[in-house]
Scaffold this active site. Structure first.
Site, short mmCIF file in Angstrom:
data_model
loop_
_atom_site.label_atom_id
_atom_site.label_comp_id
_atom_site.label_asym_id
_atom_site.label_seq_id
_atom_site.Cartn_x
_atom_site.Cartn_y
_atom_site.Cartn_z
CB SER A 17 -0.95 0.01 1.20
OG SER A 17 -0.23 0.01 2.41
CE LYS B 112 -3.22 1.18 5.24
NZ LYS B 112 -3.04 0.77 3.83
#
Length: 798
Positions: free
Chosen positions: A680, A723
């Site tokens: 990611s 996140k």
């Protein structure tokens, strides 16, 4: 040269197991393996010569050169007899020693080059005769310990004949018929020197004599002990008869009364009475008697037919969950749904809940509240670090000190057959040579099988079908797929700042004040103090560290009050440093101004979300790429993919097209002691690379997450809620996400949705256009015709 050729010959090979063949040795043995039978047939078609080589591991079926000794014996097949199972029995005579070379095992039968070896007489006649006499003396002493044919020795006539042979033949014959270990026989087969062979044989037989003498002493002791045990048995029988006459009750009678009076199933009662009979015939102080007592105690203590009355009031259950936990609305709703199903079906089979989330978010406490809400007894099993299958299934009673498994112990602790059992930290279960504990849990968690769960110690079917199992884990990555398939996963995400504040004021602060003996009048907390603790002294997904800081604050206040100096303490924001020390986390952790070659990324960990800076430095060199910061293989591959993408758009970024030849690039992710992995960070690395190579700064108020492909496509990621919370805590107002993650927007925390701007992208060029600042010399990338497809595939990536 011709003579050397005669002493070498390629022969069919048989790998013999548990046997070493010597020259001049006549014996019969069975050949069962297909390739070995084919080797026999090939030898019979020629001059009947076969090469016999011993296997190192006799339990291995495959014939490989690594599993064969380098020396064997060339032999002649005298006779072959067909066996009914496809094998053959052959009678052979050893011809000579031979070294094995050029092994080939890929054909229908194995072959090898046999290099013939002859015995070497390298000593004088007198020394050799002395060694032979010493050997004969040892053999006579050896025979004295083994007088009968049951010991495996040949008759006396064999030894009389052997000692008339030449020393080489004598040594080989004795080694074949007297020695026990195949390794020792193989060693003598490989010894060409006759004197050295006899010397080594003397050493081996001397050692065997010492072992036999020790065995004789041990056997005498065992016989004496058996006689003593028989004597003790008769004395115990006499004591028992005397006790019966006096009307005294023995321990077995007490157990018998308990078993007959216990509320247990008939099959369990029969097993208990059978074990009681075994216990009655064993010595009171023997290990077997202790195991029997432990077994009977377990049977009597287990709640075989005891069930607690379950609470089916959904409203009361919801009230308990709301009382003990703030927020977690989706988790509570999922649990209420599960309770509603249990109420309607009255069948908990297959209802295994798995609470997944970072540490400190309340997984264990939710399980306790669920037990209270349903009216079930609560038992907790900690699985962290468990590596032995016996910890789950128990030990067999044949072992001294055997114990039941943890599941049986949990039922015993709960004193109910329908408790709630919490399997804590199921993702920390290990596996080694002692078995797989996770595999042992499969039967217990399967609603189709756990009605007859068997513990190795109990050895009776135990009904676990009424048990409500709840498991907890920080991550699902390490949970085996078959085990995960049996569970309903409920995710618990990180707490927001507002939720932490409410939890601290409603639960944590009153709890710690009560524990430290502080009344409300003794400790007053001003507005903003809890916010200051959360922002300045904690950086976690849960509230465990927050509770520790509140505990420290209460402890300091209790010390001041108990010291007699003050009756009441008021804590303000300015007093935090006095009570908790220097602030641990500063708002300046994030760069406040744009930098070249530095981009803000987002990461997901098992303890919550986090932000990470990715730094890129470009230097004159020869095109080397260096990656540092404890990066995993997947993250390294993402960095290489990002570099390849930047090369493809170097013209649009006004970067020298040959930079990959003239520049050295160093990519570093700070906090190098912390391992990092996952795809990611791909677009973050690409942004930092483009910034460092083009000289354009990266916006410091923007963070990003997404996987990159070689063509610049941005793929979906997981853990967006965690996140985004991490970015929000750092004060970041804009987050670039893959367009495929738009579906996760509704799952974000309300404070994040209200205060953070999300930019969905499909291509990394969009990322560069949003993140890179323009300069007069270097304009931003031109507008591209890239449309966001709201119907993008919803694949999840770690």
């Amino acid at each position: 040269m011709a003579r050397e050729t005669r002493r070498r010959k390629t022969l069919p090979l048989i790998a013999v197991r548990g046997l070493v063949v010597f020259p001049y040795m006549n014996l019969s043995f069975d050949v069962a393996r297909t390739k070995s039978v084919a080797a026999v047939e090939q030898a019979l078609q020629g001059d009947r010569t076969i090469f016999l080589v011993s296997q190192k591991d006799e339990f291995t079926e495959d014939i490989t050169e690594e599993n064969l000794y380098a020396f064997g014996t060339v032999a002649k097949i005298k006779q072959k007899v067909e066996l009914g199972d496809g094998g053959v029995r052959i009678h052979i005579e050893g011809v000579t020693r031979a070294a094995m070379t050029d092994f080939c095992g890929s054909g229908p039968f194995p072959t090898a080059m046999a290099v013939y070896k002859s015995s070497v007489n390298d000593t004088d006649e007198i020394s050799l005769e002395a060694s032979v006499r010493r050997l004969k003396t040892l053999v006579d002493a050896f025979k004295a310990f083994r007088m009968t044919n049951e010991a495996g020795l040949p008759p006396e006539s064999f030894f009389n004949l052997i000692f008339r042979c030449e020393p080489s033949v004598m040594a080989d014959s004795l080694a074949s018929n007297v020695l026990i270990r195949c390794e020792d026989k193989q060693e003598l087969l490989e010894t060409l020197s006759v004197s050295e062979r006899i010397r080594r044989l003397i050493e081996l037989i001397s050692t065997e004599l010492k072992v036999l003498e020790a065995e004789s002493v041990i056997l005498d002791r065992v016989n004496e002990q058996m006689e003593q045990n028989n004597r003790d048995y008769f004395l115990r029988e006499q004591i028992r008869a005397i006790r019966e006459e006096l009307g005294e009750t023995e321990e077995t009678d007490k157990y018998y009364d308990k078993i007959t009076a216990a509320n247990i199933p008939d099959n369990v009662r029969e097993a208990a009475l059978e074990e009681l009979s075994h216990m009655d015939h064993s010595a009171p102080n023997s290990p077997e008697n202790a195991v029997s007592r432990a077994y009977l105690d377990l049977i009597l203590e287990l709640p075989w037919q005891s069930y607690t009355e379950e609470n089916t009031d959904i409203a009361a259950a919801r009230e308990i969950l709301d009382r003990d936990h703030y927020g977690l609305d989706k988790v509570k709703e999922r649990i209420i749904e599960q309770l509603a199903v249990l109420k309607l079906t009255n069948d908990p089979a297959g209802s295994v809940l798995c609470l997944v989330g970072p540490p400190g978010v309340g997984k264990t406490s939710i399980a306790r509240s669920l037990a209270e809400a349903t009216g079930r007894a609560f038992a907790r099993m900690s699985l962290g670090g468990v590596r032995d299958e016996a910890e789950i299934r128990g030990h067999r009673r044949t072992y001294v000190g055997a114990m039941p498994g943890r599941l049986v112990a949990a039922i015993k602790q709960a004193k109910s057959m329908n408790p709630l059992i919490l399997l804590d930290e199921i993702d920390k279960v290990g596996c080694d040579g002692r078995g797989d504990p996770a595999a042992a849990l499969l039967e217990a968690l399967d609603g189709e099988q756990n009605a007859t769960f068997r513990d190795n110690f109990l050895e009776l079917p135990l009904d676990l079908s009424r048990v409500l199992f709840v498991t907890t884990a920080n991550t699902l990555d390490t949970v085996p797929r078959p085990l995960l398939d049996r569970m309903e996963v409920i995710e618990l995400s990180s707490y927001t700042h507002d939720e932490k504040t409410e939890i601290a004021s409603r639960y944590l602060l009153p709890k710690q004040m009560e524990k430290h003996g502080l009344k409300k009048s003794m400790l007053k907390i001003k507005d903003g103090v809890l916010d200051g603790i959360i922002d300045g002294y904690t950086a976690e997904a849960g509230v465990r560290e927050l509770e520790r800081e509140i505990k420290a604050l209460c402890r300091k206040a209790a010390a001041e009050v108990a010291g007699g100096g003050r009756r009441s303490i008021t804590v303000g924001v300015k007093d935090l440093q006095k009570y908790l020390g220097v602030r641990k986390y500063l708002d300046t952790d994030r760069n406040e101004r744009p930098l070249v070659g530095v981009a803000n990324g987002l990461a997901w960990t098992s303890i919550g979300g986090d932000t990470l800076e990715i730094e890129v430095s470009v230097m004159d060199g020869s095109g080397k790429l260096e990656l540092t910061g404890s990066l995993g293989d997947v993250m390294k591959e993402s960095a290489r993919a990002a570099l390849s993408f930047v090369r493809t758009v170097s013209g649009e970024l006004m970067i020298a097209p040959d930079f990959y030849k003239t520049k050295d690039i160093h990519i570093h992710v700070p906090e190098g002691a912390t391992p990092k992995d996952g795809p990611s960070a791909g677009i973050t690395i690409a942004t930092a690379l483009a910034s460092a190579l083009s000289g354009r700064p990266v916006r410091s108020d923007i963070a990003m997450t997404g996987e990159i492909t070689l063509r610049g496509r941005v793929l979906a990621i997981g853990g967006l809620r965690e996140k985004s919370l991490a970015a929000y805590r750092k004060g970041i107002k804009t987050i670039i996400i893959p367009s495929a993650n738009i579906k996760d927007y509704d799952d974000l925390a309300p404070c994040v949705r209200e205060n953070v701007r999300f930019i969905p992208v499909r291509d990394c060029r969009e990322v560069l256009r949003e993140a890179l600042l323009t300069t007069e010399a270097k304009p931003v990338l031109p507008e591209m015709d890239v449309r966001i497809d709201r119907r993008a595939p919803r694949h999840e990536y770690s």
